[in-house]
Scaffold this active site. Structure first.
Site, PDB file in Angstrom:
ATOM      1  N   SER A 178       0.995  -1.195   0.110  1.00 32.43           N
ATOM      2  CA  SER A 178       0.366   0.006  -0.324  1.00 32.43           C
ATOM      3  C   SER A 178       0.982   1.094   0.126  1.00 32.43           C
ATOM      4  O   SER A 178       0.445   2.286  -0.279  1.00 32.43           O
ATOM      5  CB  SER A 178      -0.880  -0.039   1.253  1.00 32.43           C
ATOM      6  OG  SER A 178      -0.074  -0.163   2.521  1.00 32.43           O
ATOM      7  N   HIS A 206      -5.357  -3.283  -2.981  1.00 26.84           N
ATOM      8  CA  HIS A 206      -4.897  -2.073  -3.938  1.00 26.84           C
ATOM      9  C   HIS A 206      -4.931  -2.847  -5.548  1.00 26.84           C
ATOM     10  O   HIS A 206      -4.454  -1.911  -6.403  1.00 26.84           O
ATOM     11  CB  HIS A 206      -3.845  -1.324  -3.557  1.00 26.84           C
ATOM     12  CG  HIS A 206      -3.916  -0.705  -2.276  1.00 26.84           C
ATOM     13  ND1 HIS A 206      -4.211   0.641  -2.190  1.00 26.84           N
ATOM     14  CD2 HIS A 206      -3.420  -0.909  -1.051  1.00 26.84           C
ATOM     15  CE1 HIS A 206      -4.273   0.945  -1.020  1.00 26.84           C
ATOM     16  NE2 HIS A 206      -4.059   0.169  -0.274  1.00 26.84           N
ATOM     17  N   LYS A 238     -12.021   1.070  -1.888  1.00 25.33           N
ATOM     18  CA  LYS A 238     -10.746   1.622  -2.777  1.00 25.33           C
ATOM     19  C   LYS A 238     -11.335   1.696  -4.278  1.00 25.33           C
ATOM     20  O   LYS A 238     -12.300   2.397  -4.599  1.00 25.33           O
ATOM     21  CB  LYS A 238      -9.505   1.049  -2.448  1.00 25.33           C
ATOM     22  CG  LYS A 238      -9.150   1.335  -1.303  1.00 25.33           C
ATOM     23  CD  LYS A 238      -7.885   0.397  -0.554  1.00 25.33           C
ATOM     24  CE  LYS A 238      -7.600   0.977   0.802  1.00 25.33           C
ATOM     25  NZ  LYS A 238      -6.980  -0.019   1.581  1.00 25.33           N
TER      26      LYS A 238
HETATM   27  C1  LIG Z   1      -6.851  -0.258   3.130  1.00 22.27           C
HETATM   28  C2  LIG Z   1      -6.283  -1.432   3.260  1.00 22.27           C
HETATM   29  C3  LIG Z   1      -6.963  -2.319   4.174  1.00 22.27           C
HETATM   30  C4  LIG Z   1      -8.236  -1.836   5.180  1.00 22.27           C
HETATM   31  O1  LIG Z   1      -9.180  -1.892   4.318  1.00 22.27           O
HETATM   32  P1  LIG Z   1     -10.374  -0.880   5.002  1.00 22.27           P
HETATM   33  O2  LIG Z   1     -11.738  -1.445   4.087  1.00 22.27           O
HETATM   34  O3  LIG Z   1     -10.184   0.297   4.791  1.00 22.27           O
HETATM   35  O4  LIG Z   1     -10.435  -1.200   6.375  1.00 22.27           O
HETATM   36  C5  LIG Z   1      -6.384  -3.575   4.598  1.00 22.27           C
HETATM   37  N1  LIG Z   1      -5.410  -3.882   3.923  1.00 22.27           N
HETATM   38  C6  LIG Z   1      -4.391  -3.117   3.016  1.00 22.27           C
HETATM   39  C7  LIG Z   1      -3.560  -3.447   2.132  1.00 22.27           C
HETATM   40  C8  LIG Z   1      -5.371  -1.694   2.654  1.00 22.27           C
HETATM   41  O5  LIG Z   1      -4.602  -0.893   1.924  1.00 22.27           O
END
Ligand SMILES: *Cc1c(COP(=O)(O)O)cnc(C)c1O
Length: 387
Positions: A178, A206, A238
């Site tokens: 990330s 992602h 996302k």
């Molecule tokens: C954003 C993210 C999460 C958490 O997801 P949310 O739905 O925002 O709680 C978990 N793992 C990774 C790699 C992320 O980037």
């Protein structure tokens, strides 16, 4: 009113350039946002496909709210599992080519639930050092042994797998990291898991919606066939533009999570209208693959335009394009200088990234125009010379 240990801690963060502040957005997400009274060209969102404010999703949400109301009222097992949730799970399973899928309220909760359901005291987790915080917290919660290997170091991982006497072995990794934007070598990881009888949890937060020709994520990117060993997890807040997360895999695994994943069992189901909006989002992703192609164009334009000497654009083919600056203060200063030009790029500092590797995390969206990228490139090239 002050409680002195907290004041001291906050002051220390301030001195180190680590005190975080939030900015209030006065309108929807998009390539352009209103931050307070300022118009901002935004490179700070994970809304990679520009779906967070898509009219079709908003329309579905409205009509689903009219039909199903707002709250789910209880947990999935206690009577809150509604038709839009169930339909979304079926769609997610077929979209990812897995037997079944299970919806969670957030990715953070999905990781806590999946990991702590699958492993416990006598087991071992093998985790990439740069994994997302939620995977690290999940390991702590599970009480399994937590063995963290250097970033992408497969020979270190293999040694640890070979030496382990654990009852059950679980390899966990971000599929797309990330803060770096690089991609885990899934085919090689899967081969290691097969050789050492381990399960593989892929967090494709992602990659889902972004990687692969049709946005099906990291497995499509590598052309990896669904394996019984792979637990695929991705978030829906996302690229999918809404909220939530899911796990997908063999039907038996998903049924096991229904029985044992505490963050699934002991929490209220997400509002059904969100699940309905997500089904619309998946239809758009499925039918309009131009967004993935557009992202690839924008990524290429950014790479081509940046001419950096002191700073360094990291190697990444994903919409996460970090520029390593180094010191916390300089990174903040660059982010501030961009903000004065109405360009928003977040400064990412420790402990989110290692010390000395503070960076700007540029994230691109299919909603950006060529001119948007040119404006960012020009500003960064100029700032590197003048700051
Ligand atoms: C954003 C993210 C999460 C958490 O997801 P949310 O739905 O925002 O709680 C978990 N793992 C990774 C790699 C992320 O980037």
């Amino acid at each position: 009113m002050s409680f002195s240990p907290l004041t001291e801690a906050l002051n220390l963060l301030e001195e180190q350039g680590l005190r975080r502040r939030r900015h209030v957005l006065k309108g929807p997400q998009g390539a352009r946002v209103m931050v307070g009274d300022m118009h901002c060209l935004s490179f700070s969102s994970n809304d990679y496909l520009g779906l967070a404010n898509h009219a079709a999703l908003v329309d579905t949400l409205k009509s689903a709210a009219a039909q199903y109301g707002l709250g789910a009222g209880s947990s999935h097992l206690a009577g809150g599992h509604m038709a839009p949730h169930h339909r979304l799970e079926e769609t997610l399973a077929s979209f990812t080519g897995r037997q079944a899928a299970l919806l969670f309220s957030t990715g953070y909760m999905a990781n806590l639930g999946i990991v702590s359901a699958l492993v416990g005291r006598n087991d071992e987790i093998f985790a990439d050092k740069l994994n997302h915080a939620s995977l690290n917290d999940a390991a702590l919660l599970s009480r399994a042994r937590h063995s963290r290997y250097p970033h992408l170091d497969l020979s270190a991982l293999e040694k640890r797998l070979a030496a382990s006497r654990a009852r059950r072995k679980l390899v966990v990794t971000d599929a797309v990291f990330s803060m770096d934007g690089d991609i885990a070598p899934v085919p090689e990881l899967l081969a290691l898991c097969e050789r050492h009888d381990a399960l593989l949890l892929l967090d494709d937060a992602h990659g889902f919606g972004v990687l692969g020709r049709t946005g099906r994520g990291v497995l499509e990117h590598f052309g990896v066939a669904p394996s019984e060993r792979i637990i695929y997890m991705a978030t829906l807040g996302k690229a999918a533009g809404v909220f939530g997360a899911f796990a997908a895999g063999p039907a038996e695994l998903v049924d096991f999570l229904v029985q044992r994943a505490r963050t699934y069992i002991y929490t209220t189901a997400m509002p059904p209208a969100l699940a309905a909006a997500l089904s619309t989002s998946l239809e758009l992703i499925e039918n309009e693959a131009w967004r993935q192609a557009r992202l690839r164009q924008l990524i290429a334009a950014l790479k081509q335009g940046l001419k950096l000497e002191r700073w360094r654009l990291m190697e990444s083919i994903t919409p996460i394009q970090p520029v390593i600056i180094g010191s916390n203060k300089e990174t903040l200063a660059v982010s501030e200088a961009l903000r004065k030009r109405n360009i928003c790029v977040p400064a990412i500092r420790p402990p989110t990234v290692p010390k000395g590797e503070a960076r700007l995390r540029i994230s691109l969206s299919a909603a950006h125009s060529d001119a948007d990228i040119a404006r960012l490139v020009e500003a960064l090239n100029a700032l590197e010379r003048t700051l």
